[in-house]
Every structure is written in structure tokens, then in C-alpha cells.
Design an enzyme around this catalytic site. Structure first.
Site, PDB file in Angstrom:
ATOM      1  N   ASN A   1       0.842  -1.201   0.000  1.00 34.48           N
ATOM      2  CA  ASN A   1       0.000   0.000   0.000  1.00 34.48           C
ATOM      3  C   ASN A   1       0.875   1.247   0.000  1.00 34.48           C
ATOM      4  O   ASN A   1       0.526   2.279  -0.540  1.00 34.48           O
ATOM      5  CB  ASN A   1      -0.899   0.009   1.239  1.00 34.48           C
ATOM      6  CG  ASN A   1      -1.664   1.305   1.362  1.00 34.48           C
ATOM      7  OD1 ASN A   1      -2.521   1.605   0.544  1.00 34.48           O
ATOM      8  ND2 ASN A   1      -1.305   2.120   2.369  1.00 34.48           N
TER       9      ASN A   1
ATOM     10  N   ARG B   1       0.642 -12.680   2.881  1.00 31.08           N
ATOM     11  CA  ARG B   1      -0.336 -12.026   3.741  1.00 31.08           C
ATOM     12  C   ARG B   1      -0.339 -10.586   3.240  1.00 31.08           C
ATOM     13  O   ARG B   1       0.659  -9.864   3.356  1.00 31.08           O
ATOM     14  CB  ARG B   1       0.095 -12.120   5.202  1.00 31.08           C
ATOM     15  CG  ARG B   1      -0.877 -11.456   6.182  1.00 31.08           C
ATOM     16  CD  ARG B   1      -0.458 -10.040   6.482  1.00 31.08           C
ATOM     17  NE  ARG B   1      -1.280  -9.409   7.519  1.00 31.08           N
ATOM     18  CZ  ARG B   1      -1.212  -8.123   7.809  1.00 31.08           C
ATOM     19  NH1 ARG B   1      -0.372  -7.328   7.185  1.00 31.08           N
ATOM     20  NH2 ARG B   1      -1.960  -7.616   8.748  1.00 31.08           N
TER      21      ARG B   1
ATOM     22  N   ASP C   1      -1.073  -6.898   3.202  1.00 31.98           N
ATOM     23  CA  ASP C   1      -1.336  -5.844   4.172  1.00 31.98           C
ATOM     24  C   ASP C   1      -2.306  -4.812   3.593  1.00 31.98           C
ATOM     25  O   ASP C   1      -2.178  -4.414   2.436  1.00 31.98           O
ATOM     26  CB  ASP C   1       0.024  -5.172   4.456  1.00 31.98           C
ATOM     27  CG  ASP C   1      -0.010  -4.255   5.651  1.00 31.98           C
ATOM     28  OD1 ASP C   1      -0.408  -4.711   6.722  1.00 31.98           O
ATOM     29  OD2 ASP C   1       0.375  -3.079   5.503  1.00 31.98           O
TER      30      ASP C   1
ATOM     31  N   GLU D   1      -5.597  -8.845   4.795  1.00 30.28           N
ATOM     32  CA  GLU D   1      -6.117  -8.025   5.875  1.00 30.28           C
ATOM     33  C   GLU D   1      -7.082  -7.026   5.241  1.00 30.28           C
ATOM     34  O   GLU D   1      -6.672  -6.160   4.476  1.00 30.28           O
ATOM     35  CB  GLU D   1      -4.963  -7.275   6.542  1.00 30.28           C
ATOM     36  CG  GLU D   1      -5.419  -6.399   7.668  1.00 30.28           C
ATOM     37  CD  GLU D   1      -4.377  -5.342   8.067  1.00 30.28           C
ATOM     38  OE1 GLU D   1      -4.294  -5.060   9.261  1.00 30.28           O
ATOM     39  OE2 GLU D   1      -3.690  -4.795   7.187  1.00 30.28           O
TER      40      GLU D   1
HETATM   41  C1  GLC Z   1      -1.280  -3.336   8.915  1.00 29.84           C
HETATM   42  C2  GLC Z   1      -0.352  -4.047   9.867  1.00 29.84           C
HETATM   43  C3  GLC Z   1       0.153  -3.078  10.890  1.00 29.84           C
HETATM   44  C4  GLC Z   1       0.872  -1.935  10.183  1.00 29.84           C
HETATM   45  C5  GLC Z   1      -0.022  -1.303   9.116  1.00 29.84           C
HETATM   46  C6  GLC Z   1       0.742  -0.379   8.224  1.00 29.84           C
HETATM   47  O1  GLC Z   1      -2.436  -2.898   9.533  1.00 29.84           O
HETATM   48  O2  GLC Z   1      -1.010  -5.154  10.447  1.00 29.84           O
HETATM   49  O3  GLC Z   1       0.984  -3.689  11.825  1.00 29.84           O
HETATM   50  O4  GLC Z   1       1.251  -0.966  11.105  1.00 29.84           O
HETATM   51  O5  GLC Z   1      -0.612  -2.275   8.292  1.00 29.84           O
HETATM   52  O6  GLC Z   1       1.497  -1.098   7.287  1.00 29.84           O
END
Ligand code: GLC
Length: 550
Positions: A102, A198, A200, A242
Site C-alpha cells: 500500500n 499475507r 497488508d 487483511e
Molecule cells: C497493517 C499491519 C500493521 C501496520 C499497518 C501499516 O495494519 O497489520 O501492523 O502498522 O498495516 O502497514
């Protein structure tokens, strides 16, 4: 085993830097992890999820990457990583890695170039605005630690967008070059041998951010593209994402609605997580019954990843204020235990007062729920947190291996450790460690080992369908079942403190020599299903019948 490995996997997540240090510099490393693979094989995990392994200035525990094509030199070399994949594979353990695309670190050469000039080839890899965007103070993910999502950069003479901390500028996914680069990163690691990612912050990756529009559109097609790309490069690779979004948005992350699961294979079940914690706090199964009832129908191949604890706070933002306050009162009574106005920065064992019965109950519940269980390192021995550390670091302390100095994590000078080990109180490494628990058949570790082995004989949980058994139950008791081609498992969990008797006689017609396969104590012969005994905080996993696939 069903056709898709991830449906019946047991995922274990860890951060290399706090797991095991092989060279005594105070930071965990790949060789340290390699030396502990036998332990993980013994526990019965089948897949490791490694938190970011890339070079990083580490201002967000590695979620701020400066080079997507390497491993952080603190952890070792790419060669070590390839060796880890081989060693894990030899033990039947797959490895997936965190993919954090991201954003990058602001120290990433792409951003350094982008900010240096409007003519940089990387300028359009990030999101800029010449004017101060009207929504500058909206959409922060870390309230209290972050007060804006657009920050003015003096070098660039423009505002840049960052959904997370300001040292994490968002990449611009509407730029085809960025899309191509993300695919290249994924290909690189797949080629090296990882079994997937995984992913993010997926809802933010696909956001087509427009300055001044806090509800910018999302490009779900980009996920479809990534899925196609990944599946072509490696057929059995998996995407675990996530996406902590509203329940009605979830199905769109699994597929485009055509009925085929053509996007993400597995999503973390944040909804279930909040409800599990609420149910435990209230001694009441109702939130779980709701969760089972309200689960959206997933396309073929779509799967939930269940969890109780992860490396972040327990996010209670999807509970009502009243529910959240109840959870706070039970599990986070001190302000210092809470974070971001929405969550709890604690490990599970201390939240449950280190009550062994409740810890077992909580994990028996999680592991019996539909989906693939994800377990965080240290939970299997009941580690605690260090609330003197800032923010989420409280739950990121080194793994407690033994009675030796630094919990056997490292031979470095204690001041040099990446984070201090817990050396005080009932969760200190002198009280809670792997050495003690692996040699004690009654330890929490031994229980996890047995529970995970039991899961191997209950593939219905991962691959079948799970429903609430809607018959009258004593207060506090949840009865649910998992059905698949291999048969039916029935579960009763007592969230209350009273001993009770449960009437499951309505299941008699389906039963074929039912028997306990896991329980909190020896209950004797199961006998008639009309009077199943269950102690306070007790649980019984019962094989009701075997199906034709056995
Ligand atoms: C996700 C991760 C977290 C991190 C955030 C920014 O939410 O689980 O630990 O700080 O992304 O990359």
C-alpha cells in the site's frame, strides 16, 4: 485432506526479529528461526506467516519497506532465506510472507526520487496534491499517533498522501507502472519458493485516492488481476488478506460476484475476532451465534482465517460502544492497556487472568470455528505483554525459550536486545518458557500440541461447513457443528462458570458411536447424548459420525 492446502492449514505468525537470535547481536534472524523449525514442526503448524522481512528503517516494525527485493540485513541474506524455505519444506511447513505494497518507507529510493523533482520518473508512483486537501485530517488509521493523512513535503513542494504514518507514503495504484512493479515483487518471491502472501491493508491498496475526497473509489479489479497473476506463476499460492471492512463489503474481496472466488483466497475474520472477545468477556455465546448466523456465503475456495491475537491491537471498533466498554472493563481496565480509541494492546493469557481453563476454552473455540486458524508466536506457551513498552510493542517481546539469560532468545548483552524480554511477574521467562513446557505433558504447550493433532483428524472444521446447533442450551453454552464429506464434528463450549448438563439428543439419529476427541478433562464414557456433562469453562469436541470419505 481436501484439495486446497490452506483450508486445513494451521498458520503460525512470527516476527523474525523477536523469535530467535543465532549470532548474538540482539536481533532475531533467519538462521535462528531455522534452528527452531523442529519446535514448530512438533507443535504441528503447517504454514508460517512471517511479518515483513525486507530492509526497513523499522519505524513501524518493518511495515515501512525500503527494498522489496531483499531481506533486512539484520535477519541475514537472501541465501539464508532460500535455505529457510528449503528447511521448512523438508518438514512439510510452507512459508508465506507479508506483502506491504500500500505504501513504502519515505526512505525508499522511489520516494526519495519522487519528492526530489516533478520530473522524476517516480513522481507519479505516489499521490500528490499542490493544494492542501480538504480531507487532510480525515481517515487516520492510528488516531493519537497520527493527525493527518496528507502531509506537506518541503522538498517536493506538494502534499503527499499517507493512509498510515507520515513516513509511509501511499503508492499510486492507478499508475500502470506501479501495478506492474507489484506483480514483479510477487513473482520474485514466488519464484524463490514462498507459498503466498499475507497482503497488508488491501482496502487501501485498491483505493484510487483523490485529494479532498475521503470516500475515494476502490478498484477491485486490481485484486482480480493480482490473483490471476499469482495463480499463473504458482498454482498453489495463496493470498491471505487483511481487510477490516464492513461485513457487507467482505464478499467483494473474495470474488467479483460471478460465483467464482477469483480474488482473495482467505480473509482474516475480524468480525469473529471482536465477537469471540465479547463472548468471552460476557460469558455468553450469543455474539458467536450471531457470527455463525451472519457469516456471508463465500464463493468456492473462499476461506476465513480465524485468530484471537495478532501483532496489532485487538480491534473492537465494530462493536457497539456498550459492547466495547464491556470488553474494556473485563480485559483492558487500565487506560494504558488500550490504544487508538478502539482496541487492547495485550496478549490473551493476561487478558484471561492467566486462567488455564479460560485460555484453553478460548483457543478451543477459535480452532473449532469455520476457517483456518492463525496462531501468534508465544501464545502456545501463554506469554504476557510488557505495558511499559510504547504502543503495540507491548505484545512484540522476544520469544521465551528457556530459563537462560534473555529467555534463551539471544546471548547479547540485555541492553542490546531488539526489545526487552519479560523478566518480571507471572509472565516472566522464568515462569513461562518453551523448555519447561515441552517437557511437561500437562503444560499449555502440550495442550496446543494435542489440540492441533486432533484438528488433523477433523478436516470438517477447515473444509466443511459450520453451523450453530439451535437447540435449547444452558446459559453460557455454545453448541456448533462442522459437516463435511469426512463426517460430522460436534462442539460444546461452556463460556460460563457453572457445571452444566447439555441435551444433544436431537443429534442421536445421526450419531454413529459418538466419542470425545478433545475435552478439558476426563468426563468418562460419553454415553447418551441427552445428558452430556460440561464443567464451568469446559469444552468437548465430539466426533458424531464419520462420512463416506473416510
Ligand atoms: C497493517 C499491519 C500493521 C501496520 C499497518 C501499516 O495494519 O497489520 O501492523 O502498522 O498495516 O502497514
Amino acid at each position: 485432506m481436501g484439495d486446497r492446502w490452506y483450508s486445513e492449514a494451521v498458520v503460525y505468525c512470527l516476527d523474525i526479529d523477536t523469535f530467535a537470535d543465532s549470532d548474538g547481536d540482539g536481533v532475531g534472524d533467519i538462521r535462528g528461526l531455522m534452528s527452531r523449525l523442529d519446535y514448530l514442526a512438533r507443535l504441528g503448524v503447517t504454514c508460517l506467516w512471517l511479518h515483513p522481512i525486507h530492509p526497513s528503517p523499522n519505524r513501524d516494525d518493518g511495515y515501512d519497506v525500503t527494498d522489496f527485493y531483499n531481506v533486512d540485513p539484520r535477519f541475514g541474506t537472501l541465501g539464508d532465506f532460500a535455505e529457510l524455505l528449503h528447511q521448512a519444506q523438508n518438514r512439510g511447513i510452507r512459508v508465506i510472507i507479508d506483502l506491504v505494497v500500500n505504501h513504502t518507507s519515505d526512505e525508499h529510493p522511489w520516494f526519495q526520487s519522487a519528492r526530489s523533482s516533478p520530473d522524476s520518473p517516480y513522481r507519479d508512483w505516489y499521490l500528490w496534491s499542490d493544494q492542501e486537501p480538504a480531507d487532510r485530517h480525515q481517515g487516520m488509521v492510528f488516531p493519537g499517533e497520527q493527525n493527518e493523512t496528507w502531509t506537506y513535503d518541503r522538498t517536493a513542494k506538494a502534499w503527499f498522501y499517507h493512509r498510515f504514518y507520515k513516513f509511509q507514503p501511499d503508492l499510486n495504484v492507478s499508475n500502470p507502472q506501479v501495478r506492474a512493479e507489484i506483480k514483479k515483487i510477487m513473482s520474485f518471491w514466488l519464484q524463490l519458493g514462498v507459498s503466498g502472501f499475507r497482503m497488508d491493508a488491501v482496502p487501501f491498496i485498491i483505493e484510487l485516492t483523490e485529494p479532498g475526497n475521503p470516500k475515494s473509489p476502490k478498484d477491485f479489479e486490481f485484486i482480480t488481476e493480482l490473483r490471476q497473476h499469482v495463480q499463473w506463476r504458482r498454482g498453489d499460492a495463496v493470498l491471505l488478506a487483511e481487510a477490516n471492512v464492513e461485513p457487507d463489503e467482505l464478499p467483494t474481496f473474495f470474488g467479483d460476484g460471478s460465483g467464482s472466488g477469483n480474488r482473495i483466497h482467505m480473509l482474516f475474520d475480524f468480525m469473529l475476532n471482536g465477537r469471540l472477545v465479547l463472548a468471552l468477556a460476557r460469558h455468553d455465546p450469543e455474539p458467536l451465534i450471531e457470527a455463525l448466523r451472519d457469516t456471508p456465503k463465500l464463493p468456492v475456495g473462499g476461506q476465513w482465517a480465524t485468530f484471537l491475537r495478532n501483532h496489532d491491537e485487538i480491534d473492537l471498533s465494530r462493536l457497539t460502544t456498550e459492547q466495547r466498554n464491556q470488553v474494556y472493563a473485563e480485559f483492558g481496565p487500565d487506560e494504558n492497556m488500550r490504544i487508538y480509541d478502539r482496541g487492547i494492546r495485550r496478549r490473551l493469557a493476561p487478558m484471561l487472568g492467566n486462567d488455564r481453563r479460560r485460555i484453553e476454552l478460548a483457543y478451543a473455540l477459535q480452532f473449532s470455528m469455520r476457517g483456518t486458524p492463525v496462531l501468534r508466536y508465544g501464545e502456545e506457551i501463554g506469554m504476557g505483554e510488557d505495558l511499559s513498552l510504547p504502543g503495540r510493542e507491548a505484545i512484540r517481546t522476544p520469544m521465551q525459550w528457556s530459563y537462560a539469560t534473555n529467555a534463551g532468545f539471544s546471548t547479547a548483552d540485555p541492553e542490546k536486545l531488539v526489545r526487552p524480554v519479560i523478566d518480571k511477574g507471572e509472565f516472566s521467562y522464568q515462569q513461562v518458557n518453551v523448555t519447561a513446557q515441552t517437557s511437561d505433558t500437562k503444560s499449555l504447550f502440550a495442550w496446543f500440541e494435542r489440540m492441533i493433532r486432533t484438528l488433523r483428524e477433523a478436516p470438517e472444521i477447515g473444509s466443511g461447513s459450520t453451523t450453530h446447533i439451535d437447540v435449547s442450551m444452558p446459559a453460557g453454552v455454545l453448541a456448533h457443528r462442522a459437516d463435511g464429506p469426512t463426517g460430522t464434528m460436534v462442539f460444546v463450549h461452556n463460556l460460563g462458570t457453572d457445571d452444566v448438563e447439555v441435551d444433544l439428543s436431537s443429534l442421536e439419529p445421526e450419531a454413529d458411536m459418538p466419542m470425545d476427541v478433545l475435552s478439558d478433562r476426563g468426563y468418562g464414557e460419553l454415553g447418551k447424548l441427552g445428558a452430556v456433562k460440561l464443567a464451568g469453562y469446559g469444552y468437548r469436541w465430539i466426533r458424531l459420525c464419520r462420512g463416506s470419505a473416510w
